[in-house]
Write an enzyme that holds these catalytic residues in place. Structure first.
Site, PDB file in Angstrom:
ATOM      1  N   GLU A 162     -13.214  12.779  -5.113  1.00 22.56           N
ATOM      2  CA  GLU A 162     -14.495  11.928  -4.903  1.00 22.56           C
ATOM      3  C   GLU A 162     -15.827  12.805  -4.906  1.00 22.56           C
ATOM      4  OE1 GLU A 162     -11.658  12.082  -2.901  1.00 22.56           O
ATOM      5  OE2 GLU A 162     -10.749   9.804  -2.798  1.00 22.56           O
ATOM      6  N   HIS A 208      -7.511   6.458   8.901  1.00 23.49           N
ATOM      7  CA  HIS A 208      -8.008   5.422   7.969  1.00 23.49           C
ATOM      8  C   HIS A 208      -8.897   4.211   8.758  1.00 23.49           C
ATOM      9  CE1 HIS A 208      -5.125   7.140   5.328  1.00 23.49           C
ATOM     10  NE2 HIS A 208      -5.445   6.398   4.515  1.00 23.49           N
TER      11      HIS A 208
END
Ligand SMILES: Cc1ncc(C[n+]2csc(CCOP(=O)(O)OP(=O)(O)O)c2C)c(N)n1
Ligand SMILES: [Mg+2]
Lengths: 328, 379
Positions: free
Chosen positions: A60, A129
């Site tokens: 990322e 998450h």
């Protein structure tokens, strides 16, 4: 008007903008041959080829920063973050580079880039998450932050974000992708920085964005049955905040509830309260209420997960509180 | 004078240009250090003294349109690319006539006219950007390379490893120059690195990597000439490890007590500036008079730069509200036009999204399908 799922609306926006402008490319994990972790980029690799729909390694920071570099020299990257939880690894490039290039260069450089992906609770995924992280990014000058709730806004705001000359952070929602709504065809561009009154009302303003919008609408329906008229203001853009729209609505209803999926401390809602108290204090008939995620990490167990998040009953209770109708 | 055994392959012009640029950096940095102690420059100020060859050799070896960027030790590269010394000094002084209007300071020099895309203050943060700039060149099918500088300590950032992997996989035309001055602040690189020879790390990404004598401007020149040709031929990125040394502390705030006087004295014997001068004279490509003339001219240029900075006003307070968000239709600022009124003609421009045809096949389909077949998959 055709009905589309939220993900299809985004797909349409991407396809249209890539068709219109060859400088636009999409990069992210699984966006190409897998057609997107949430199928937002379905079919785009076949249409635009591997230089414009790029399957990135799980880096990322690396591909986030690489895309910032491409934006510095004329391209218009759209960076898909599989979820915003993972984008935390790219935060240095977003915050220290993308948001500051214009400033550090004294106006020589611009950084037209979109970082987009789902935020908020995914559903039974536990704490790593399930986070609504938008307030983090809304903190930084040099960024724009958007969080559309409906398919039509998703399309129109993604198109506007791609055309914007600044870095735009876009929060979608794992649990929004399959929702359906009417979406205008073709050139439908929703300007950034403009909130939208999604339901008119006179007794209280409920201010929200993204997935919480649906709970607010549900609460408004319920309350209507009791004769309470709720105005639902969908902020849509979180930086810059549409102060004018917030104040206009509160001046009309004299009461406000702010509903936010994320945590209360340093949340967006805190800033909205500040705008209201500093500019419309005399017009308030009750203290502003906030409904937020509980100040705990998200659990996997269904009952704990549900209890952690705002929902329609919690919003209804808050509305009644600002109307001094508790227990009524 | 005895003729040298082998004739030098370099022109007198090139050698004198390199000398002028290295001397300019040296002189500029000495004056910057002095102005810092006088309180005219504040914050972090990282001098380039000792490392001049690492900037100048590569800059002579690439083209004007090639992109370049660096970390916060960033005065040398723009000066060698042709930036206005007075405007760089004014930026250090925090004045409105600086390249970034005094908003960036010493660590953030940007001169887009001369294709210098900035100094960055987060260690390693510029490394992914460089790959993205090279990506854009490849995307537009341009014949352009990107040169990116970073320090030895930056080689331990994850950003480097993530970027090398992508740059090599996608064969991006980018030259990474690690300025190995043997220290990251006060920490010797050997104390924190399992593999202190940074160039070796390229092998992990199937990428070309080589050590270069960073105290020899001609070696730097040759290495980058070769690397640029390699990149332009589409062979992918290159990592050059320039072994160099900073003669001063990490920044103006650092008395550098972590290394011995002896070590510094030993290293100073390898000073790249007299080295080039000796080479040129030995090869009959310059006489004492040439170098003295250059030195006099550069001293006057740097004196003028300091004077310009000192006499410049601070930025206006309205500047606070500019350069955070680009408003619709707002053009980019061209510093020399803004400050000196000079018409800037070589500002980068790119094809519009309607003109551009993307022909690059980044991951050729047949290849991908073949890999699938081998794995027993059908699409
Ligand atoms: C991410 C990050 N961590 C720490 C720092 C503080 N810092 C600034 S320079 C530096 C040393 C870097 O050394 P090196 O990369 O070798 O470059 P040099 O200064 O030797 O040119 C450190 C630790 C920083 N700016 N950014
Ligand atoms: Mg170092």
């Amino acid at each position: 008007m055709p009905e589309l799922m939220y993900r299809e609306a985004l797909n349409q926006a991407l396809a249209e903008e890539m068709e219109r402008d060859a400088n636009v490319f999409l990069i992210g994990e699984e966006v190409g041959r897998y057609n997107g972790a949430f199928k937002v980029s379905q079919g785009l690799l076949d249409k635009f080829g591997s230089a414009r729909i790029i399957d990135a390694p799980i880096s990322e920071l690396g591909f986030g920063g690489m895309s910032v570099g491409a934006a510095m020299v004329g391209l218009r990257p759209v960076v898909e973050m599989m979820t915003w939880n993972f984008a935390i690894l790219a935060m240095d490039q977003i915050v220290n580079n993308a948001a500051k290039l214009r400033h550090m260069s004294g106006g020589q450089l611009r950084c037209p880039i979109v970082f987009r992906g789902p935020g908020g609770a995914g559903g039974r995924l536990s704490s790593q998450h399930s986070q609504a992280l938008e307030s983090n990014y809304a903190h930084f000058p040099g960024l724009k932050v958007i969080a559309p709730a409906t398919p039509a806004d998703a399309k129109g705001m993604l198109k506007a974000a791609i055309r914007d000359e600044n870095p735009v952070i876009m929060f979608e929602g794992e649990r929004l992708y399959a929702l359906k709504g009417e979406v205008p065809e073709g050139e439908h561009v929703v300007p950034l920085g403009k909130a939208d009154v999604k339901r008119e009302g006179t007794d209280v303003t409920v201010i929200t964005w993204s997935r919480m919008y649906y709970f607010c609408m549900q609460a408004a329906e319920e309350l209507a049955k009791e004769g309470i008229s709720v105005e639902v203001l969908d902020l849509r853009t979180l930086r810059p905040l549409d102060e004018e729209a917030i104040l206009a609505s509160v001046r009309k209803t004299n009461r406000a509830v702010i509903v936010e999926e994320g945590w209360a401390l340093a949340g967006i809602g805190a800033s909205v309260v500040d705008i209201i108290q500093s500019k419309a204090f005399d017009e308030l008939d009750a203290p502003v209420e906030r409904v937020t995620g509980l100040d705990v990490n998200m659990s996997y167990a269904a009952n704990l997960e549900n209890a952690t998040q705002p929902d329609a009953p919690k919003i209804i209770a808050a509305v009644k509180k600002v109307l001094y109708r508790q227990g009524a | 004078m005895e003729a040298p055994a082998v004739a030098s392959p370099y022109s007198k012009d090139l050698l004198l240009t390199m000398y002028r640029k290295m001397y300019l950096i040296r002189r500029f940095e000495e004056r910057a250090g002095q102005q810092y102690t006088l309180g005219k420059i504040a914050g972090f100020c990282h001098l380039y003294i000792g490392q001049e060859a690492v900037a100048v050799g590569p800059i002579e070896a690439i083209r004007k349109e090639d992109y370049m960027l660096s970390a916060y030790r960033d005065h040398g590269q723009p000066l060698a690319r042709g930036s206005d010394a007075g405007m760089v000094m004014a930026e250090l002084f925090g004045r409105g006539t600086g390249y970034s209007k005094g908003k960036g300071g010493s660590m953030h020099i940007f001169d887009i006219e001369h294709q210098f895309y900035g100094g960055y203050g987060i260690v390693g943060g510029q490394i992914p950007l460089a790959a993205g700039m090279a990506f854009a060149s490849r995307y537009r099918n341009e014949d352009r390379v990107t040169v990116c500088y970073f320090g030895d300590a930056a080689a331990n950032q994850g950003a480097l490893h993530e970027t090398f992997n992508m740059a090599s996989k996608w064969k991006l035309p980018v030259i990474y120059i690690c300025e190995n001055n043997r220290y990251g602040m006060g920490t010797a690189i050997s104390r924190t690195s399992a593999v202190p020879e940074i160039y070796k790390r390229a092998a992990a990404y199937d990428m070309r990597g080589e050590p270069v004598d960073g105290m020899d401007v001609l070696k730097m020149y040759e290495a980058v000439k070769d690397a640029a040709a390699w990149c332009r031929a589409g062979k992918g990125p290159v990592l050059l490890e320039a072994n160099t040394y900073r003669f001063r502390g990490h920044s103006m705030a650092d008395p550098a007590t972590y290394r011995s006087k002896q070590e510094v004295e030993e290293e100073r014997k390898g000073d790249p500036i007299p080295k080039l001068r000796d080479y040129a004279i030995k090869n009959g490509l310059g006489a004492d008079a040439d170098f003295e003339r250059i030195e006099e001219e550069v001293k006057a240029q740097v004196d003028a730069a300091v004077k310009f900075a000192d006499e410049s006003p601070e930025p206006s307070l309205e500047e606070l509200w500019r350069d955070t968000i680009v408003e619709p239709g707002e053009p980019d600022v061209r510093p020399r036009e803004r400050v000196l009124g000079t018409k800037v003609t070589n500002w980068p421009s790119y094809p519009s999204g309607q003109e551009l045809k993307v022909t690059w096949d980044l991951e050729p389909r047949e290849q991908a399908e073949l890999a699938d077949k081998k794995a027993g998959l059908t699409r």
